[in-house]
Structure formats: C-alpha cells, structure tokens
Design an enzyme around this catalytic site. Sequence first.
Site, mmCIF file in Angstrom:
data_model
loop_
_atom_site.group_PDB
_atom_site.id
_atom_site.type_symbol
_atom_site.label_atom_id
_atom_site.label_comp_id
_atom_site.label_asym_id
_atom_site.label_seq_id
_atom_site.Cartn_x
_atom_site.Cartn_y
_atom_site.Cartn_z
ATOM 1 N N HIS A 1 -11.520 -9.042 -12.571
ATOM 2 C CA HIS A 1 -12.288 -8.395 -11.482
ATOM 3 C C HIS A 1 -13.742 -8.820 -13.102
ATOM 4 C CE1 HIS A 1 -11.830 -5.647 -8.983
ATOM 5 N NE2 HIS A 1 -10.528 -6.181 -9.358
ATOM 6 N N HIS B 1 -5.684 -11.654 -12.352
ATOM 7 C CA HIS B 1 -6.690 -10.710 -11.187
ATOM 8 C C HIS B 1 -7.545 -10.206 -11.879
ATOM 9 C CE1 HIS B 1 -6.736 -7.747 -7.606
ATOM 10 N NE2 HIS B 1 -7.767 -7.392 -8.346
ATOM 11 N N CYS C 1 -13.160 -0.969 -7.617
ATOM 12 C CA CYS C 1 -12.014 0.094 -7.380
ATOM 13 C C CYS C 1 -12.498 0.726 -7.482
ATOM 14 C CB CYS C 1 -10.735 -0.341 -8.322
ATOM 15 S SG CYS C 1 -9.503 0.739 -8.128
ATOM 16 N N ARG D 1 -8.199 -7.105 1.419
ATOM 17 C CA ARG D 1 -7.918 -6.023 0.808
ATOM 18 C C ARG D 1 -9.104 -5.300 -0.388
ATOM 19 N NH1 ARG D 1 -6.706 -3.715 -3.428
ATOM 20 N NH2 ARG D 1 -5.701 -5.487 -4.377
ATOM 21 N N ASP D 2 -8.671 -6.185 -1.283
ATOM 22 C CA ASP D 2 -9.009 -5.936 -3.305
ATOM 23 C C ASP D 2 -10.889 -5.808 -2.044
ATOM 24 O OD1 ASP D 2 -9.230 -4.513 -5.450
ATOM 25 O OD2 ASP D 2 -8.490 -6.100 -6.672
ATOM 26 N N ASN E 1 -14.315 -8.722 -7.736
ATOM 27 C CA ASN E 1 -13.275 -9.100 -8.434
ATOM 28 C C ASN E 1 -13.793 -10.224 -8.568
ATOM 29 O OD1 ASN E 1 -11.575 -8.264 -6.049
ATOM 30 N ND2 ASN E 1 -9.605 -8.858 -7.368
HETATM 31 P P1 HMG Z 1 -0.005 11.372 -2.922
HETATM 32 O O1 HMG Z 1 -1.589 12.625 -2.520
HETATM 33 O O2 HMG Z 1 0.003 11.695 -4.417
HETATM 34 O O3 HMG Z 1 1.151 11.878 -1.940
HETATM 35 O O4 HMG Z 1 -0.669 10.363 -2.588
HETATM 36 P P2 HMG Z 1 1.258 12.275 -0.687
HETATM 37 O O5 HMG Z 1 2.988 11.716 -0.299
HETATM 38 O O6 HMG Z 1 1.632 13.952 -0.723
HETATM 39 O O7 HMG Z 1 0.850 12.354 0.447
HETATM 40 C C1 HMG Z 1 -0.705 12.610 0.771
HETATM 41 C C2 HMG Z 1 -1.232 12.556 1.999
HETATM 42 O O8 HMG Z 1 -1.339 10.661 2.516
HETATM 43 C C3 HMG Z 1 -0.204 13.187 3.034
HETATM 44 O O9 HMG Z 1 -0.966 13.189 4.494
HETATM 45 C C4 HMG Z 1 0.941 12.330 3.483
HETATM 46 O O10 HMG Z 1 1.233 11.696 4.481
HETATM 47 C C5 HMG Z 1 0.085 10.595 3.547
HETATM 48 P P3 HMG Z 1 -1.485 15.060 4.462
HETATM 49 O O11 HMG Z 1 0.030 15.458 5.125
HETATM 50 O O12 HMG Z 1 -2.274 14.737 3.861
HETATM 51 O O13 HMG Z 1 -2.056 14.632 6.114
HETATM 52 N N1 HMG Z 1 0.333 9.332 3.544
HETATM 53 C C6 HMG Z 1 -0.128 8.196 3.873
HETATM 54 N N2 HMG Z 1 -0.641 7.764 4.466
HETATM 55 C C7 HMG Z 1 -0.095 6.199 5.265
HETATM 56 N N3 HMG Z 1 -0.080 5.455 4.320
HETATM 57 C C8 HMG Z 1 0.791 6.012 3.230
HETATM 58 C C9 HMG Z 1 1.431 7.382 2.822
HETATM 59 N N4 HMG Z 1 1.811 8.472 1.427
HETATM 60 C C10 HMG Z 1 0.784 8.944 2.380
HETATM 61 N N5 HMG Z 1 1.800 4.876 2.553
HETATM 62 C C11 HMG Z 1 -0.245 7.558 -2.085
HETATM 63 C C12 HMG Z 1 0.371 8.780 -2.885
HETATM 64 C C13 HMG Z 1 0.107 6.870 -3.764
HETATM 65 C C14 HMG Z 1 -0.202 7.882 -1.217
HETATM 66 C C15 HMG Z 1 -2.158 7.556 -2.767
HETATM 67 O O14 HMG Z 1 -2.405 8.013 -3.547
HETATM 68 C C16 HMG Z 1 -3.292 6.431 -2.000
HETATM 69 O O15 HMG Z 1 -2.893 6.047 -0.872
HETATM 70 N N6 HMG Z 1 -3.379 6.285 -3.526
HETATM 71 C C17 HMG Z 1 -4.148 5.264 -2.554
HETATM 72 C C18 HMG Z 1 -4.737 4.135 -3.701
HETATM 73 C C19 HMG Z 1 -5.228 2.557 -3.292
HETATM 74 O O16 HMG Z 1 -5.111 2.042 -2.158
HETATM 75 N N7 HMG Z 1 -5.844 1.916 -4.328
HETATM 76 C C20 HMG Z 1 -6.667 0.682 -4.691
HETATM 77 C C21 HMG Z 1 -5.724 -0.255 -4.510
HETATM 78 S S1 HMG Z 1 -5.159 -0.714 -6.454
HETATM 79 C C22 HMG Z 1 -6.117 -1.584 -6.785
HETATM 80 O O17 HMG Z 1 -7.443 -1.965 -6.008
HETATM 81 C C23 HMG Z 1 -5.997 -2.513 -8.155
HETATM 82 C C24 HMG Z 1 -5.463 -3.702 -7.720
HETATM 83 O O18 HMG Z 1 -6.415 -4.417 -7.109
HETATM 84 C C25 HMG Z 1 -5.301 -4.359 -9.558
HETATM 85 C C26 HMG Z 1 -6.256 -4.250 -10.622
HETATM 86 O O19 HMG Z 1 -7.562 -4.295 -9.861
HETATM 87 O O20 HMG Z 1 -6.003 -4.302 -11.415
HETATM 88 C C27 HMG Z 1 -4.198 -3.834 -6.736
HETATM 89 MG MG MG Z 2 -8.524 -5.302 -7.837
#
Ligand code: HMG
Ligand code: MG
Length: 299
Positions: free
Chosen positions: A210, A208, A241, A16-17, A250
């Site tokens: 990086h 966690h 990210c 995933r990450d 990571n």
């Molecule tokens: P948004 O645009 O504010 O939300 O996104 P929305 O509700 O208006 O939805 C926008 C569009 O996404 C819509 O589709 C929804 O249907 C769809 P459209 O009408 O435009 O065609 N949608 C979805 N589709 C699939 N699955 C869903 C979903 N939800 C809405 N669950 C949202 C808000 C949270 C969805 C968006 O910002 C998002 O998906 N962000 C993803 C961010 C992400 O994955 N980042 C990487 C992971 S975090 C990380 O890596 C850090 C970590 O490793 C820890 C660290 O390193 O510190 C964990």
């Molecule tokens: Mg991470």
Amino acid sequence: MSKLPQRVSIVEVGPRDGLQNEAVKLDAAIKAKLVEKLAEAGLKRIETGSFVSPKWVPQMADSDKVFELVNRRDDVNYSALTPNMRGFEGAVAAKADEVAIFGAASQTFSQKNINCSIEESLERFAPVCAAARDANMPVRGYVSCVLGCPYEGDIAPQQVADVAAKMLEMGCYEISLGDTIGTGTPVKTAQMLEAVLSKVPADKLAVHFHDTYGQALVNIYVALTLGVRVIDSALAGLGGCPYAKGASGNVATEDVLYMLNGMHIETGVDMSSLLKASAFISEHLQRKPASKAANALLS
Ligand code: HMG
Ligand code: MG
C-alpha cells in the site's frame, strides 16, 4: 542490474482490495465491467471479489453477482478471498479459478480483521486448503502487516517468515506479503524479505504494497532485486483496508507498469487500455485516479 527479471507478473487487486474500502456503492454490473476492462488491458490475474461476512465488509456482499456477470476469458485467472469454509463454498459456487486465505503477522490485526488469533486463523485455513486441494483449486496465502501494524507498530521479520512458511506448508502455491498500512521503507523491506527468503523461496512469493507514505515503488524495486517476480497492485491506486485505519490505497497498477516499462521488464499489460479502465472506475467513483502515471498520461 543483472538481478532484475525480464518478466514480472502483476496481480490486479483493485476490484477486491480497492473496492472493499470505497464509500461509494457500485453496482455489481459496474464491478464486472471493470474486471473485463482489466482483462482487456492484458492482466491475467484479477482478484475479483471476496466471500466474507457482509456485516464486516458490505462492499463485497455482491461478489457472487460480480463473478456471474463477468464475461470471462479462458486465459485469465479470476480469484476470490475466502476466510473460512463458508467463503470457500461461495467461491466454488461462483466458479472462482483460485481462492486466497488471508492471515497476518500481527496478533492484534488478526483479531480486528478476522476475529481470531494467528494460530486460530491457521486452524480455520487448514480445511479450506484441504478442500481446495480436493477440488484442484490453487490457494494463495496473504500475510498482512509484514512491515508494520496499525495497532502493534513494528513487526519482527521472523514472525512474518514463520507465518509465511506455515501457509506454504499448508499448501499455498504463493504467499503474498502485505504492507497493509504502507509504512515500509527500503532497508526494512530488504530485511523482512531476507528473513522470509530463508524459509520460502522467491518463486513462491509476491509483494503487496500500500502506498500510504509513497514508498511502494522503491520497496517493489528492492523486492525485484531480491528475486520476487509477482507484484500486487490496484488500478487508480484504489483501496485501503477497513481494519487498518489511515492506510491508503494499494500501489497503483499504472505506476508499477510505468516503472516496469521504463526498466524494459515485460508484463503483458498495455498502458493505454489500462488507462481506459482507470478512467472508467474513477468516473464511477467521482474522483481522479490516485496514480501519478495515470494523471500525467490522462491529462
Ligand atoms: P466472525 O464473526 O468471527 O465469525 O467472523 P462467525 O463465524 O461467528 O460469523 C459471523 C457472521 O458472519 C455469521 O452471520 C456468519 O454466518 C457470517 P450471522 O449469524 O451473524 O448473521 N459469515 C459469513 N458470511 C458470508 N461469508 C462468509 C462468512 N463467514 C461467516 N465467508 C469472519 C469471522 C472471518 C467471517 C469475519 O471476520 C470476516 O468476514 N472478516 C472479513 C475481513 C475482510 O474481508 N477484510 C478485508 C480483507 S483482508 C485485506 O484487505 C488485507 C490484504 O489486502 C493484504 C494486505 O493488504 O496486507 C489481503
Ligand atoms: Mg491490501
């Protein structure tokens, strides 16, 4: 030395990450094979995908297929990131064993990553936690930017502690503290952990890191001396990210394992099988692993 544990649990976040930030698009079948190889190496907790908007993170758009294709083992926990109810429903349909909500200790990073404030994110996570409780599904909570934010710089340890405590209260069984951009150094890590430990017990924490600045292993060592027993890492040092520009991968699972093996801390992970997984994914990504231990041992 007496404070070091006998056993540590590694959470493998590479599928995933790691893969969420790769430019090379891999087939779901390759990702599933990777997950299987990680399980063969003895990893018991594998973050297999995420159910997020495909517009935001296109690399994870086929997570449902990956979950479907993996030949699963009963003793392995296959988890998924779920930012909202839609994501939770996707994870349930894919039969994920566990879900993770992901917030941040930085307001700006929260906006850039999940398009809402910290407070709004906690409101969105509450129904996910409630639904998970009803479905008997464990929920992990991530706090990003615990040692620095790409937009805001320094983050107050108290802010990390507050968000972590709220996630624990909401029902997360474990809080993973993310140094998303890898800027942490050992004393800062200790200060941040001490603040968090005043609100969240060590047995509910994971770290966690990086490895952007090569500080991850020493920071992990500090976390071990403070009682943390769960470490997130990604094979071949995969990752980054998409919303943290400049952040490298990571900490590599091979490097963590080499360090823990050298300290006689058990993990249940076999280095030679892990190296096979590492060589497999590196070949598909057409580059060498970003792991010193893997490169030394594979040469
Ligand atoms: P948004 O645009 O504010 O939300 O996104 P929305 O509700 O208006 O939805 C926008 C569009 O996404 C819509 O589709 C929804 O249907 C769809 P459209 O009408 O435009 O065609 N949608 C979805 N589709 C699939 N699955 C869903 C979903 N939800 C809405 N669950 C949202 C808000 C949270 C969805 C968006 O910002 C998002 O998906 N962000 C993803 C961010 C992400 O994955 N980042 C990487 C992971 S975090 C990380 O890596 C850090 C970590 O490793 C820890 C660290 O390193 O510190 C964990
Ligand atoms: Mg991470």
